[in-house]
Design a protein around this motif. Structure first.
Motif, mmCIF file in Angstrom:
data_model
loop_
_atom_site.group_PDB
_atom_site.id
_atom_site.type_symbol
_atom_site.label_atom_id
_atom_site.label_comp_id
_atom_site.label_asym_id
_atom_site.label_seq_id
_atom_site.Cartn_x
_atom_site.Cartn_y
_atom_site.Cartn_z
ATOM 1 N N ASP A 1 29.500 1.386 5.943
ATOM 2 C CA ASP A 1 30.503 2.446 5.874
ATOM 3 C C ASP A 1 30.145 3.717 6.629
ATOM 4 O OD1 ASP A 1 32.668 1.801 3.502
ATOM 5 O OD2 ASP A 1 30.759 0.771 3.207
ATOM 6 N N ASN A 2 28.977 3.771 7.229
ATOM 7 C CA ASN A 2 28.572 5.020 7.868
ATOM 8 C C ASN A 2 28.007 4.752 9.268
ATOM 9 O OD1 ASN A 2 28.250 7.883 7.835
ATOM 10 N ND2 ASN A 2 26.098 7.628 7.345
ATOM 11 N N ILE A 3 26.711 4.797 9.441
ATOM 12 C CA ILE A 3 26.128 4.598 10.766
ATOM 13 C C ILE A 3 26.477 3.217 11.315
ATOM 14 C CG2 ILE A 3 23.940 4.381 12.034
ATOM 15 C CD1 ILE A 3 22.881 6.721 10.311
ATOM 16 N N GLY A 4 26.585 2.228 10.451
ATOM 17 C CA GLY A 4 26.936 0.878 10.886
ATOM 18 C C GLY A 4 28.310 0.773 11.518
ATOM 19 N N VAL A 5 29.170 1.745 11.249
ATOM 20 C CA VAL A 5 30.493 1.787 11.883
ATOM 21 C C VAL A 5 30.621 3.033 12.776
ATOM 22 C CG1 VAL A 5 31.683 0.337 10.194
ATOM 23 C CG2 VAL A 5 31.559 2.814 9.812
ATOM 24 N N ARG A 6 29.474 3.521 13.232
ATOM 25 C CA ARG A 6 29.391 4.628 14.184
ATOM 26 C C ARG A 6 30.148 5.884 13.741
ATOM 27 N NH1 ARG A 6 29.176 -0.022 16.703
ATOM 28 N NH2 ARG A 6 31.354 -0.367 17.178
ATOM 29 N N SER A 7 29.985 6.228 12.474
ATOM 30 C CA SER A 7 30.622 7.448 11.980
ATOM 31 C C SER A 7 30.014 8.677 12.634
ATOM 32 C CB SER A 7 30.451 7.566 10.461
ATOM 33 O OG SER A 7 31.224 6.605 9.805
ATOM 34 N N HIS A 8 30.855 9.691 12.769
ATOM 35 C CA HIS A 8 30.430 10.998 13.257
ATOM 36 C C HIS A 8 31.056 12.037 12.339
ATOM 37 C CE1 HIS A 8 29.119 13.999 16.170
ATOM 38 N NE2 HIS A 8 30.240 14.624 15.874
ATOM 39 N N PHE A 9 30.250 13.012 11.918
ATOM 40 C CA PHE A 9 30.706 14.046 10.985
ATOM 41 C C PHE A 9 30.841 15.385 11.691
ATOM 42 C CE2 PHE A 9 28.145 11.760 7.451
ATOM 43 C CZ PHE A 9 29.200 10.912 7.186
ATOM 44 N N GLU A 10 31.931 16.084 11.389
ATOM 45 C CA GLU A 10 32.116 17.479 11.787
ATOM 46 C C GLU A 10 32.353 18.281 10.515
ATOM 47 O OE1 GLU A 10 31.892 19.026 14.722
ATOM 48 O OE2 GLU A 10 31.429 17.133 15.740
ATOM 49 N N LEU A 11 31.540 19.309 10.313
ATOM 50 C CA LEU A 11 31.663 20.155 9.129
ATOM 51 C C LEU A 11 32.936 20.978 9.199
ATOM 52 C CD1 LEU A 11 30.336 21.303 6.530
ATOM 53 C CD2 LEU A 11 29.294 23.032 8.008
ATOM 54 N N VAL A 12 33.730 20.924 8.124
ATOM 55 C CA VAL A 12 34.919 21.764 7.995
ATOM 56 C C VAL A 12 34.606 22.950 7.092
ATOM 57 C CG1 VAL A 12 37.312 21.852 7.191
ATOM 58 C CG2 VAL A 12 36.471 19.814 8.385
ATOM 59 N N SER A 13 34.011 22.657 5.926
ATOM 60 C CA SER A 13 33.657 23.731 4.992
ATOM 61 C C SER A 13 32.618 23.222 4.005
ATOM 62 C CB SER A 13 34.891 24.227 4.232
ATOM 63 O OG SER A 13 35.395 23.209 3.384
ATOM 64 N N ALA A 14 31.942 24.155 3.377
ATOM 65 C CA ALA A 14 30.965 23.830 2.341
ATOM 66 C C ALA A 14 30.968 24.963 1.325
ATOM 67 C CB ALA A 14 29.586 23.655 2.939
#
Length: 109
Positions: free
Chosen positions: A55-68
């Protein structure tokens, strides 16, 4: 809260995903970590590694921070990320609980 002010464990979670570094990704979690992805439960490093593969690196996910934002209890954070890749694509919150400088719990819903 900006990317520069994220707790190190959450920053490592994002950066390891974006680099495709599975070992660093798993290392961001405690040995007894709990991960819940829309009701699917994963436990410990083995579970985190399995989720990461499907569900993550195995499907080449990329994250962009919106808020924290800090959560309601010490060590808890709600982080909204935009996810792109070959799996889930969209924007949504992830609820983190940290312990000892690592991720003890991650709930995605």
């Amino acid at each position: 809260m900006t990317e520069n002010h994220l707790p190190a464990a959450i920053q490592n979670f994002i950066e390891a995903t974006n680099r495709g570094d599975s070992d660093a990704f798993v290392a961001a979690f405690t040995e007894d970590a709990y991960l819940n992805d829309w009701g699917r439960e994963f436990h410990g490093h083995q579970g985190v590694r399995a989720w990461n593969r499907t569900d993550n690196i195995g499907v080449r996910s990329h994250f962009e921070l919106v808020s924290a934002e800090p959560g309601t209890t010490p060590g808890s954070y709600t982080v909204t990320l935009t996810v792109t890749g070959d799996g889930f694509n969209g924007t949504g919150p992830m609820n983190f609980e940290l312990r000892g400088g690592r991720i003890a719990s991650l709930r995605i819903s």
